[in-house]
Design a protein around this motif. Structure first.
Motif, mmCIF file in Angstrom:
data_model
loop_
_atom_site.group_PDB
_atom_site.id
_atom_site.type_symbol
_atom_site.label_atom_id
_atom_site.label_comp_id
_atom_site.label_asym_id
_atom_site.label_seq_id
_atom_site.Cartn_x
_atom_site.Cartn_y
_atom_site.Cartn_z
ATOM 1 N N UNK A 1 109.417 -56.532 -39.137
ATOM 2 C CA UNK A 1 108.044 -56.943 -39.412
ATOM 3 C C UNK A 1 107.784 -56.822 -40.905
ATOM 4 N N UNK A 2 106.899 -57.672 -41.419
ATOM 5 C CA UNK A 2 106.655 -57.718 -42.860
ATOM 6 C C UNK A 2 106.268 -56.353 -43.412
ATOM 7 N N UNK A 3 105.363 -55.650 -42.739
ATOM 8 C CA UNK A 3 104.919 -54.341 -43.224
ATOM 9 C C UNK A 3 106.032 -53.316 -43.220
ATOM 10 N N UNK A 4 106.843 -53.324 -42.139
ATOM 11 C CA UNK A 4 107.954 -52.375 -42.049
ATOM 12 C C UNK A 4 108.980 -52.642 -43.147
ATOM 13 N N UNK A 5 109.245 -53.914 -43.404
ATOM 14 C CA UNK A 5 110.224 -54.276 -44.415
ATOM 15 C C UNK A 5 109.790 -53.817 -45.800
ATOM 16 N N UNK A 6 108.516 -54.059 -46.148
ATOM 17 C CA UNK A 6 108.011 -53.642 -47.458
ATOM 18 C C UNK A 6 108.062 -52.128 -47.608
#
Length: 272
Positions: free
Chosen positions: A169-174
């Motif tokens: 997920x975008x948030x997890x990746x960042x």
């Protein structure tokens, strides 16, 4: 002005030299010992940090001015270079040109600088993770807890492949990218704080004695007499001292001699 040896094996400025005093026997011309400062001794001790792969790589790429090792380990090195990449799980450079991180940070001025053209590790500006990972259904130990960024990668036991797609997920990746980047920067700062590049291995303001077989010790009158007696030097009149400038080629020659000879100084500095 820079001098390059071989295919990137070593680069040094023309002023990168070590000043030493070489002691010879007048009658035979044999090199008995030399006296040197911290920078030269640090460089000798740094040989102990080098993986055998990078040693063979440096000697082989010294432009023909240093005798390459012709030993069984050299054949192993050559085998890796010739082996088709399809047979390897790793990049060839990881076996033939690996550089230990400690060499980049725990060195004094000139230490391995003339051997590997070492540069200070840059601070990473960004860190980007792949967006897609793959997992495997194989039941061998540990494989279920690992992910691969390449589809079709085989597990370590060869009983399965990583082919089940997983997306971050975008948030997890960042969040993961920031955490990894912060850890890399922290480790670099810690290395600089705990291992000053100006410190090296031995104390400064000391003259060191290096024997023909590369035994290193502080140069004192008592130790010098002991060494000369062991070498059966009858009188001081039998000795001849010469100041010598040692550059990149001589350092590589010493590295080669250290691996194949017990008369290293005499091999390199004897008068032809």
């Amino acid at each position: 002005m820079a001098e390059t040896v071989g295919n990137g094996a070593a680069t040094a400025t023309s002023t990168t030299t070590f000043e030493v005093s070489v002691l010879r026997c007048r009658k035979t011309g044999r090199v008995l010992l030399l006296e040197a400062g911290k920078d030269f001794v640090d460089t000798l001790f740094s040989f102990l940090l080098l993986p055998i792969g990078i040693i063979i790589h440096m000697l082989k790429n010294a432009g023909g001015r240093v005798k390459a090792l012709d030993l069984g380990i050299s054949s192993l090195h050559k085998s890796v270079e010739k082996l088709d990449r399809s047979f390897l799980h790793v990049d060839k450079a990881s076996l033939t040109q690996i550089r230990p991180a400690v060499v980049d940070t725990c060195v004094s001025t000139g230490l391995l600088q003339c051997l590997e053209a070492g540069e200070t590790k840059p601070r990473p500006a960004t860190f980007e993770l792949p967006g897609v990972y793959y997992r495997t259904n194989c039941v061998c130990y540990g494989s279920q807890n690992k992910l691969s960024s390449t589809r079709g990668t085989r597990c370590t036991h060869g009983c399965g492949t990583y082919n089940q797609e997983m997306r971050l997920l975008s948030g997890d990746r960042e969040s993961l990218e920031k955490g990894i980047l912060d850890k890399l920067v922290h480790d670099l700062d810690l290395e600089k704080a705990t291992c000053s590049s100006d410190r090296g291995f031995v104390r400064e303001n000391v003259t060191y004695m290096v024997t023909d077989n590369l035994e290193v010790m502080p140069s004192t009158t008592v130790r010098c007499i002991q060494v000369l007696n062991k070498l059966k030097v009858a009188t001081l009149a039998d000795l001849e001292s010469t100041d010598v400038s040692i550059g990149i080629i001589e350092i590589l020659q010493l590295l080669q001699a250290a691996l194949s000879s017990s008369t290293c100084l005499d091999d390199i500095f004897t008068k032809k």
